[in-house]
Design an enzyme around this catalytic site. Structure first.
Site, PDB file in Angstrom:
ATOM      1  N   ALA A  64     -80.096  63.558 -14.125  1.00 42.50           N
ATOM      2  CA  ALA A  64     -79.056  63.466 -15.148  1.00 42.50           C
ATOM      3  C   ALA A  64     -78.028  62.405 -14.746  1.00 42.50           C
ATOM      4  O   ALA A  64     -78.399  61.340 -14.247  1.00 42.50           O
ATOM      5  CB  ALA A  64     -78.419  64.835 -15.407  1.00 42.50           C
ATOM      6  N   SER A  65     -76.744  62.704 -14.899  1.00 37.36           N
ATOM      7  CA  SER A  65     -75.722  61.666 -14.723  1.00 37.36           C
ATOM      8  C   SER A  65     -75.577  61.154 -13.300  1.00 37.36           C
ATOM      9  O   SER A  65     -74.891  60.147 -13.084  1.00 37.36           O
ATOM     10  CB  SER A  65     -74.369  62.170 -15.219  1.00 37.36           C
ATOM     11  OG  SER A  65     -74.362  62.236 -16.624  1.00 37.36           O
ATOM     12  N   ALA A  66     -76.194  61.805 -12.324  1.00 37.69           N
ATOM     13  CA  ALA A  66     -76.187  61.229 -10.977  1.00 37.69           C
ATOM     14  C   ALA A  66     -76.833  59.843 -10.985  1.00 37.69           C
ATOM     15  O   ALA A  66     -76.570  59.025 -10.105  1.00 37.69           O
ATOM     16  CB  ALA A  66     -76.912  62.151  -9.994  1.00 37.69           C
ATOM     17  N   LYS A 116     -76.134  57.519 -13.088  1.00 36.04           N
ATOM     18  CA  LYS A 116     -75.171  56.485 -13.473  1.00 36.04           C
ATOM     19  C   LYS A 116     -74.774  55.626 -12.282  1.00 36.04           C
ATOM     20  O   LYS A 116     -74.411  54.453 -12.439  1.00 36.04           O
ATOM     21  CB  LYS A 116     -73.919  57.118 -14.073  1.00 36.04           C
ATOM     22  CG  LYS A 116     -74.057  57.666 -15.476  1.00 36.04           C
ATOM     23  CD  LYS A 116     -72.724  58.173 -15.974  1.00 36.04           C
ATOM     24  CE  LYS A 116     -72.794  58.635 -17.423  1.00 36.04           C
ATOM     25  NZ  LYS A 116     -73.615  59.859 -17.594  1.00 36.04           N
TER      26      LYS A 116
END
Length: 371
Positions: free
Chosen positions: A60-62, A64
């Protein structure tokens, strides 16, 4: 160093044995050296396939952090300037009054386009041109540059298209050439997952909590407005091959040791590879949004240039020194310039917004390394 490896291994073994978690992968670098490479549990509860160090997890957003790091690598070489208006690189982005939004605004979630277009379906996520054109045509929620609000999914396509316009290359190619290959982690950092490694991807599971959540967000909370219902975060979406094969650079599929190695190379040399100068590192780590209320999250979320600041303590004893990203699955990856460490946790259990495992493990690492 054996002490920290054992402490982490014991902790994640206990998490799996207790049933709190199903599969975990943890890596820690200190001063460019891998000091923790620990796994526990299974990557697939149906087959019993164990988690290994090269198991791939959708984080997921890790993910980014990979996209932000690519922007900084280009800036370090002088190919990208943070204060360049995005529209100079990507003219279509100027639509609806966004012409003054800068690369810096994109990295700090200040562009004002936190939501995906209403038309987006899971199949559309894999159409790069359709996604970037749709986002460029979005009307901003606020005047770009004046406020900060978490661009949970749009961040990836905005910063990703900036990188694409500068390099002329597809984002997966840039990730491979600029990060994965130099660090020797080809095959462990991806946006879109190739068929050749799909069998190494962990299968996320959602285990209902024993007790109802302490609080629930109201139905009209802005976080529910940033994506159409069919692409709202879910185990079903994140496990689907359609999603895993799409380039969604607000996320990513990776191993813990690969993303921890990337953060280590931001802090200093890793086998001769260093991504940015000490001066740029200082710029990257400096908090740019501290007390501002995030327009999407509805509470302050301190950000640095391209990352979030701090970890999991809402009232830390001293100002946080880490920068990185967590993913709503409970994954997390970051770097701490003060201690020279980078940390990464990948996991199979989907605990929406629950970072208790990461909080426990970062605390163990910090205390053990400080001895």
């Amino acid at each position: 160093m054996k002490d920290v490896q054992k402490a982490v291994q014991d902790a994640i073994d206990q998490m799996v044995e207790s049933g709190a978690e199903t599969g975990l992968q943890v890596a820690v670098y200190q001063h460019g050296e891998l000091v923790v490479d620990a796994t526990a549990g299974v990557a697939d509860t149906d087959t019993g396939r164990p988690v290994t160090s090269d198991t791939l997890f959708f984080a997921a957003s890790a993910g980014k952090g990979m996209t932000a790091t690519l922007a900084h690598i280009l800036a370090e070489r002088g190919e990208l300037d943070y204060d360049t208006p995005i529209a100079e690189l990507w003219p279509e982005f100027a639509a609806h009054g966004k012409g003054k939004a800068t690369v810096r605004d994109a990295l700090t979630h200040r562009v004002g386009v936190p939501a995906l277009p209403d038309f987006v379906t899971p199949e559309d996520l894999g159409d790069w041109n359709k996604m970037t054109a749709g986002i460029a045509d979005c009307e901003p929620w606020w005047e770009p540059g004046t406020k900060s609000g978490y661009h949970a999914m749009s961040f990836g396509w905005i910063v990703g298209e900036i990188i694409h316009r500068v390099t002329g290359k597809p984002l997966p190619q840039v990730l491979e050439e600029e990060i994965a290959k130099p660090l020797g982690v080809s095959g462990e950092l991806y946006y879109s997952v190739p068929d050749s490694v799909m069998d190494r991807v962990a299968h996320l599971v959602e285990i209902p909590p024993e007790e109802p959540p302490a609080f629930e967000l109201p139905a009209d909370h802005p976080i529910f407005k940033i994506a159409p219902p069919s692409v709202q975060p879910s185990v079903e979406l994140y496990n689907s091959r359609t999603f895993l094969k799409a380039d969604v650079p607000a996320g990513g599929t990776m191993s813990a040791r690969a993303i921890a190695r990337m953060y280590a190379a931001l802090l200093g040399p890793v086998d001769g590879v260093r991504f940015v100068s000490p001066e740029r590192l200082e710029l990257i780590r400096t908090v740019v949004d501290d007390d501002d209320v995030d327009q999407v999250m509805q509470f302050p979320t301190p950000k640095t240039l391209g990352y979030f600041n701090g970890r999991f303590d809402p009232e830390p004893a001293s100002p946080p020194t880490e920068f990185g990203y967590g993913g709503m699955i409970g994954t997390h990856a970051d770097a701490d310039p003060e201690t020279g460490t980078s940390f990464a946790l990948m996991k199979t259990r989907y605990n929406s917004g629950d970072f208790s495992a990461a909080a426990t493990l970062t605390d163990i690492v910090s205390k053990t390394l400080a001895k």
